[in-house]
Motif scaffolding. Structure first.
Motif, PDB file in Angstrom:
ATOM      1  N   THR A 282       3.049  53.305  96.198  1.00 38.30           N
ATOM      2  CA  THR A 282       1.669  52.994  95.843  1.00 38.30           C
ATOM      3  C   THR A 282       1.606  51.591  95.270  1.00 38.30           C
ATOM      4  O   THR A 282       2.236  51.289  94.259  1.00 38.30           O
ATOM      5  N   VAL A 283       0.852  50.739  95.946  1.00 38.79           N
ATOM      6  CA  VAL A 283       0.648  49.362  95.502  1.00 38.79           C
ATOM      7  C   VAL A 283      -0.632  49.312  94.673  1.00 38.79           C
ATOM      8  O   VAL A 283      -1.710  49.663  95.156  1.00 38.79           O
ATOM      9  N   THR A 284      -0.506  48.904  93.419  1.00 32.75           N
ATOM     10  CA  THR A 284      -1.661  48.840  92.519  1.00 32.75           C
ATOM     11  C   THR A 284      -1.827  47.420  92.015  1.00 32.75           C
ATOM     12  O   THR A 284      -0.866  46.788  91.571  1.00 32.75           O
ATOM     13  N   ASN A 285      -3.039  46.925  92.114  1.00 29.55           N
ATOM     14  CA  ASN A 285      -3.372  45.594  91.599  1.00 29.55           C
ATOM     15  C   ASN A 285      -4.572  45.713  90.675  1.00 29.55           C
ATOM     16  O   ASN A 285      -5.623  46.213  91.063  1.00 29.55           O
ATOM     17  N   SER A 286      -4.396  45.265  89.448  1.00 33.54           N
ATOM     18  CA  SER A 286      -5.451  45.285  88.457  1.00 33.54           C
ATOM     19  C   SER A 286      -5.957  43.861  88.247  1.00 33.54           C
ATOM     20  O   SER A 286      -5.213  42.995  87.784  1.00 33.54           O
ATOM     21  N   LEU A 287      -7.202  43.621  88.649  1.00 31.41           N
ATOM     22  CA  LEU A 287      -7.819  42.299  88.519  1.00 31.41           C
ATOM     23  C   LEU A 287      -8.778  42.304  87.339  1.00 31.41           C
ATOM     24  O   LEU A 287      -9.650  43.170  87.238  1.00 31.41           O
ATOM     25  N   THR A 288      -8.617  41.345  86.453  1.00 28.96           N
ATOM     26  CA  THR A 288      -9.456  41.272  85.257  1.00 28.96           C
ATOM     27  C   THR A 288     -10.147  39.923  85.185  1.00 28.96           C
ATOM     28  O   THR A 288      -9.513  38.877  85.322  1.00 28.96           O
ATOM     29  N   SER A 289     -11.467  39.959  84.989  1.00 31.12           N
ATOM     30  CA  SER A 289     -12.244  38.729  84.803  1.00 31.12           C
ATOM     31  C   SER A 289     -12.977  38.824  83.480  1.00 31.12           C
ATOM     32  O   SER A 289     -12.763  39.744  82.697  1.00 31.12           O
ATOM     33  N   ASN A 290     -13.875  37.905  83.247  1.00 25.87           N
ATOM     34  CA  ASN A 290     -14.600  37.891  81.977  1.00 25.87           C
ATOM     35  C   ASN A 290     -15.605  39.031  81.863  1.00 25.87           C
ATOM     36  O   ASN A 290     -16.032  39.387  80.765  1.00 25.87           O
TER      37      ASN A 290
END
Length: 404
Positions: A282-290
């Protein structure tokens, strides 16, 4: 398995199988000789991306501060919406209580001391007494460096060379040609027991630019040839809409390895490749912005059955005289009555119990404990829903069903 996208507000929502003490972290990223990291203290990387400390794994998906039980030293991300350990330093020998503390011994090695028991070695002996320090980096790598004259800054040991069940950007899996050792990612026995399980993800030893997933030494799944444009088997379609991967296959006289990285995007990205107890990647990517955070999760594996139940176990098994491939085991809360028998000793987790029941034509249900023991029920047994029993008797039983 279809990729999934989860959009959440910018609130850290811990939803993994672990618990970490809520005591304020030690405000440093480095452990030096003479210092101790006690059970309730933590190291935090310079950019406050990763944390190292003691934790207890639980079967539920709740986050319970200071939970008692078997204690492990490990690393987790404190900026992700999914809180889970990305590395465990003592997977085969937990501390039984909160007496554990991490320190650097007189040989320059990391060890866990505990009450009324011998120390647990986390790293190898380096024979550099007083001349090393251990630093947690923003990459999630714990490195031991030389600090003495002539060896200052040199990496002598690193956790990236000893992965558990997660591959992080910059981590290398492959073959150390100098030491003749292979570096690979291994599934856990269960969500509560991080000892190596049935599956192992590593570099194809034939030289092809692909990753292989082995199940007890037999090839279970292949990524297909990996290029920066994609792969025939590794599911990355959803995350590629937002981020760019860089895959690297490298070979020299010292090492042959695969690693990946992510190009800079707007905001921050926390990426991981997770090998679970069912052999899925399982490939998980957590993207966080303002303003918000997005979590992209995509799973790959050989099991692509269209099952009636979304909760059914999906493990690819070879057809037998009695199993044609349309059958599956569905988890149910309750208990089986009659014709029960136990497996032979410890297994490597749920996939071993599944495989044994699959190959036995009389087996219609099984249960696996967190320690890896299997219990089976034969034909003539009856499943009884959980509400007919006391709480102590409730089990998750995997009952045979058919897609047709």
């Amino acid at each position: 398995m279809a990729p999934s996208l989860i959009l959440v507000p910018l609130i850290l929502i811990p939803i993994f199988l672990g618990s970490v003490s809520s005591i304020s972290p030690l405000k440093t990223d480095t452990l030096k000789p003479g210092q101790q990291l006690r059970d309730w203290e933590k190291l935090v990387s310079a950019g406050e991306v990763f944390t190292l400390g003691f934790f207890t794994l639980t079967e539920s998906s709740t986050f319970l501060p200071g939970s008692p039980g078997r204690r492990y030293i490990g690393i987790w991300s404190q900026s992700s919406q999914i809180i889970k350990p990305v590395w465990v330093g003592n997977p085969t020998e937990p501390v039984s209580d909160s007496s554990g503390s991490l320190s650097i011994d007189t040989n320059g090695a990391l060890k866990i001391t505990r009450a009324n028991a011998s120390p647990i070695m986390v790293s190898t002996h380096l024979s550099l007494a007083g001349n090393v320090s251990a630093t947690l980096l923003d990459s999630g790598n714990l490195v031991i460096r030389g600090t003495g004259r002539g060896g200052g800054g040199q990496v002598l040991w690193q956790s990236f060379d000893h992965p558990t069940n997660i591959l992080l950007p910059g981590m290398k899996i492959g073959f150390n040609l100098k030491t003749k050792k292979e570096i690979s990612v291994a599934s856990w026995r269960s969500n509560q027991v991080p000892t190596p399980g049935a599956f192992r993800l590593g570099l194809d030893p034939s030289g092809a630019n692909q990753l292989l997933d082995w199940r007890h030494g037999e090839i279970y799944w292949s990524s297909g040839i990996l290029t920066n444009n994609g792969s025939s088997q590794l599911t990355l379609q959803l995350s590629r809409s937002y981020i760019d991967y860089q895959f690297k296959f490298h070979s020299d006289k010292y090492m042959k390895y695969f690693s990946y990285s992510i190009k800079k995007t707007k905001g921050s990205v926390l990426s991981s490749w997770f090998l679970d107890t069912l052999g899925r990647i399982t490939v998980t990517n957590s993207l966080t912005s303002n303003t918000c955070a997005s979590v992209f999760s995509e799973s790959s594996g050989p099991c692509k059955k269209d099952l009636k139940s979304s909760s059914a176990i999906c493990i690819a098994e070879k057809p037998t005289v009695c199993r044609k491939g349309s059958e599956y085991f569905e988890p149910r809360r309750g208990y089986m009555m009659g014709n029960a028998y136990s497996g032979d000793g410890l297994s490597s987790g749920i996939s071993d119990c599944h495989g044994s029941c699959w190959r036995n034509c009389s087996c219609i249900a099984f249960h696996t404990s967190s320690s890896g023991r299997c219990r089976y029920w034969g034909k003539g047994s009856e499943f009884v829903p959980y509400d007919s029993f006391n709480v102590e008797l409730i089990l998750i039983v995997y009952v045979l069903d058919s897609a047709k």
